[in-house]
Scaffold this motif. Structure first.
Motif, mmCIF file in Angstrom:
data_model
loop_
_atom_site.group_PDB
_atom_site.id
_atom_site.type_symbol
_atom_site.label_atom_id
_atom_site.label_comp_id
_atom_site.label_asym_id
_atom_site.label_seq_id
_atom_site.Cartn_x
_atom_site.Cartn_y
_atom_site.Cartn_z
ATOM 1 N N GLY A 209 0.800 -1.222 0.000
ATOM 2 C CA GLY A 209 0.000 0.000 0.000
ATOM 3 C C GLY A 209 0.830 1.267 0.000
ATOM 4 N N ALA A 210 2.156 1.118 -0.149
ATOM 5 C CA ALA A 210 3.070 2.271 -0.047
ATOM 6 C C ALA A 210 3.877 2.417 -1.331
ATOM 7 N N THR A 211 4.592 3.551 -1.452
ATOM 8 C CA THR A 211 5.611 3.677 -2.494
ATOM 9 C C THR A 211 6.937 3.209 -1.915
ATOM 10 N N SER A 212 7.610 2.294 -2.629
ATOM 11 C CA SER A 212 8.927 1.806 -2.203
ATOM 12 C C SER A 212 10.005 2.483 -3.037
ATOM 13 N N PHE A 213 11.085 2.871 -2.373
ATOM 14 C CA PHE A 213 12.167 3.595 -3.056
ATOM 15 C C PHE A 213 13.328 2.641 -3.297
ATOM 16 N N ALA A 214 13.456 2.217 -4.570
ATOM 17 C CA ALA A 214 14.355 1.122 -4.931
ATOM 18 C C ALA A 214 15.805 1.548 -5.059
ATOM 19 N N ALA A 215 16.065 2.861 -5.022
ATOM 20 C CA ALA A 215 17.450 3.336 -5.155
ATOM 21 C C ALA A 215 17.857 4.177 -3.942
ATOM 22 N N HIS A 216 17.171 3.974 -2.812
ATOM 23 C CA HIS A 216 17.454 4.777 -1.615
ATOM 24 C C HIS A 216 18.855 4.483 -1.095
ATOM 25 N N ARG A 217 19.592 5.539 -0.726
ATOM 26 C CA ARG A 217 20.949 5.389 -0.217
ATOM 27 C C ARG A 217 21.076 5.987 1.178
ATOM 28 N N SER A 218 22.206 5.694 1.831
ATOM 29 C CA SER A 218 22.514 6.263 3.138
ATOM 30 C C SER A 218 23.372 7.513 2.947
ATOM 31 N N MET A 219 23.939 8.040 4.026
ATOM 32 C CA MET A 219 24.889 9.147 3.945
ATOM 33 C C MET A 219 26.303 8.555 3.916
ATOM 34 N N PHE A 220 27.327 9.424 3.942
ATOM 35 C CA PHE A 220 28.716 8.976 4.078
ATOM 36 C C PHE A 220 29.380 9.828 5.144
ATOM 37 N N PRO A 221 29.834 9.223 6.231
ATOM 38 C CA PRO A 221 29.750 7.807 6.594
ATOM 39 C C PRO A 221 28.301 7.312 6.724
ATOM 40 N N SER A 222 28.096 6.034 6.346
ATOM 41 C CA SER A 222 26.774 5.405 6.474
ATOM 42 C C SER A 222 26.638 4.887 7.905
ATOM 43 N N ALA A 223 26.494 5.839 8.828
ATOM 44 C CA ALA A 223 26.544 5.541 10.254
ATOM 45 C C ALA A 223 25.402 6.257 10.970
ATOM 46 N N THR A 224 24.894 5.640 12.036
ATOM 47 C CA THR A 224 23.636 6.064 12.646
ATOM 48 C C THR A 224 23.638 7.513 13.130
ATOM 49 N N ARG A 225 24.767 7.932 13.746
ATOM 50 C CA ARG A 225 24.774 9.310 14.290
ATOM 51 C C ARG A 225 24.751 10.321 13.146
ATOM 52 N N VAL A 226 25.478 10.025 12.084
ATOM 53 C CA VAL A 226 25.516 10.907 10.911
ATOM 54 C C VAL A 226 24.130 10.964 10.258
ATOM 55 N N VAL A 227 23.519 9.786 10.059
ATOM 56 C CA VAL A 227 22.201 9.742 9.408
ATOM 57 C C VAL A 227 21.153 10.403 10.300
ATOM 58 N N SER A 228 21.253 10.215 11.610
ATOM 59 C CA SER A 228 20.279 10.844 12.515
ATOM 60 C C SER A 228 20.303 12.358 12.349
ATOM 61 N N ALA A 229 21.507 12.932 12.298
ATOM 62 C CA ALA A 229 21.610 14.389 12.133
ATOM 63 C C ALA A 229 21.112 14.814 10.747
ATOM 64 N N SER A 230 21.360 13.984 9.733
ATOM 65 C CA SER A 230 20.875 14.317 8.383
ATOM 66 C C SER A 230 19.361 14.184 8.289
ATOM 67 N N PHE A 231 18.810 13.170 8.961
ATOM 68 C CA PHE A 231 17.355 13.023 9.033
ATOM 69 C C PHE A 231 16.752 14.255 9.723
ATOM 70 N N ALA A 232 17.329 14.625 10.856
ATOM 71 C CA ALA A 232 16.753 15.696 11.675
ATOM 72 C C ALA A 232 16.825 17.050 10.985
ATOM 73 N N THR A 233 17.842 17.262 10.169
ATOM 74 C CA THR A 233 18.057 18.594 9.579
ATOM 75 C C THR A 233 17.739 18.660 8.089
ATOM 76 N N GLY A 234 17.668 17.517 7.408
ATOM 77 C CA GLY A 234 17.525 17.533 5.951
ATOM 78 C C GLY A 234 18.791 18.021 5.263
ATOM 79 N N CYS A 235 19.911 17.919 5.947
ATOM 80 C CA CYS A 235 21.171 18.453 5.410
ATOM 81 C C CYS A 235 22.278 17.397 5.439
ATOM 82 N N THR A 236 23.287 17.614 4.590
ATOM 83 C CA THR A 236 24.456 16.736 4.554
ATOM 84 C C THR A 236 25.343 17.009 5.778
#
Ligand SMILES: [Zn+2]
Length: 421
Positions: free
Chosen positions: A31-58
């Protein structure tokens, strides 16, 4: 009311989503749209991604540049573990700011607010809201706006185990989704990441934790269905922050630089090499900048390197030369199976003394295929049910997507809203 609910299954690989191990995710994808080319950040690490999620920024913009990193403080390069609960509080004192750009918690504080429940490292949880605009619940401390500490039954007193994960998911549903109804509710589960670091990918213990994590995601999906039945306009995002590789070799980057005469000693502050699993950041103190070319040539010649990003190219991977960052390196990987047939092997960078390595188990942090393969599914207004998108997406696109659903501007973010109508 318009609301956004986010469920993150930390470390869940997109290619391991399947009927046998994650039936709730497969059902949700219908029932959803799936994103088949979704990537992580670099470093692909939780603290980095958390800050990128929270801010929408690299990381170049928010400045939480690695799971561990260095800061220039009073002329010295100082190593830091960004998983520590007080890291961003220290960074504010040392540099004048915690994260360098606003978080969703800050943007939404006057518009219905944010509540996060998290069972990952304290530093990753607190990266969502270092300045105290919303509510953060974590086993190391729970905070109300103003960073007012919550005590007793108000706090989140759980373990990093299956029982704790389930209790957190159930409390999130009953307390956050049903009773408190913030504009943005985030449930960031610690699994399957925690088990993947300690057990081989594809092992029976690993497959069991995938089923547990899937069941917790299913609890939230069902609860959101009931909210919609009552008339709420809910955008539901279910995703992970990065995937995992299997560690095939441990590399001591720091020791190799010392042996090559490019760093004075393990303790010296001329060159500092904080690790994020399968990647390493190489900082060179400004007084020793003349050594940068030699360090780059040495790194590029090693058999444990996939990619050396030099100072002039850091922007191409979302990084910047803050605090003397000279190189971001992704360690060697190969697309080969482990003992359980799960593909993707990588070298792991040896962290500072006393920290564990993960030979034959899971790790992440670099640019290799499977650590850069998180999953993303979005269900709600602007997302076609059952569709697959092949657009290039990453965690920086989630904040603009969340803000678009809540009819809030997303100016200043690096990503873009993913709604198609
Ligand atoms: Zn993670």
């Amino acid at each position: 009311m318009r609301r956004v609910v986010v469920v993150v299954l930390d470390g869940m690989r997109r290619d391991l989503v399947g009927e046998a191990t994650t039936p709730a995710l497969v059902r949700f994808a219908g029932g959803a749209t799936s994103f088949a080319a979704h990537r992580s950040m670099f470093p692909s690490a939780t603290r980095v991604v958390s800050a990128s999620f929270a801010t929408g920024c690299t990381p170049a913009r928010h400045e939480l540049q690695g799971n561990t990193l260095a800061l220039l403080e009073n002329g010295r390069l100082v190593y830091h573990d960004a998983g520590h609960p007080d890291f961003l509080q220290h960074k504010r004192l040392a540099t004048g700011r915690s994260l360098a750009v606003p978080t969703l918690a800050e943007r939404l504080a006057p518009h219905g607010g944010m509540i996060l429940f998290s069972n990952v490292s304290p530093g990753a949880a607190f990266a969502h809201d270092p300045d105290g605009h919303g509510y953060i619940y974590h086993r190391a401390g729970s905070f109300a706006p103003g960073r007012q500490r919550l005590e007793g039954a108000q706090a989140l007193n759980i373990g990093q185990d299956a029982a704790g994960e389930r209790r957190m998911a159930e409390r999130f549903v009953s307390e956050v989704l049903v009773e408190r109804k913030p504009a943005l509710a985030i449930l960031w589960m610690g699994e399957p990441d925690a088990t993947q670091h300690l057990r081989p990918l594809g092992s029976p213990e690993h497959l069991a934790v995938l089923r547990q994590a899937d069941a917790n995601a299913g609890r939230v999906v069902e609860a959101v269905g009931r909210l919609r039945d009552k008339g709420d306009d809910v955008l539901l995002i279910v995703c992970s922050d990065h995937g995992h590789q299997t560690v095939s070799r441990i590399v001591d980057v720091e020791a190799e630089l010392v042996a090559a005469g490019l760093k004075e000693s393990r303790e010296s502050g001329d060159v500092v090499t904080p690790t994020s699993g399968t990647s390493t950041l190489v900082y060179v103190h400004p007084d020793h900048a003349a050594r940068i070319d030699a360090i780059g040539a040495f790194l590029a010649s090693r058999d444990w390197i996939d990619k050396v990003v030099p100072p002039a190219e850091l922007a191409t991977v979302g990084q910047a030369p803050h605090h003397g960052l000279a190189f971001a390196i992704s360690l060697k990987s190969e697309d080969a199976p482990n003992a359980f047939g799960v593909r993707g092997l990588s070298c792991e960078s040896k962290p500072v003394a006393g920290k564990a390595t993960h030979l034959h188990c899971g790790q992440h942090g670099g640019l290799a295929k499977y650590e850069q393969m998180p999953f993303l599914m979005i269900d709600g207004a602007g997302f076609a049910p059952g569709a697959a998108s092949h657009a290039a997406t990453s965690p920086i696109d989630l904040a603009p997507t969340i803000l678009a659903h809540l009819r809030q501007p997303a100016e200043g973010t690096d990503g873009r809203g993913l709604q198609t109508r």
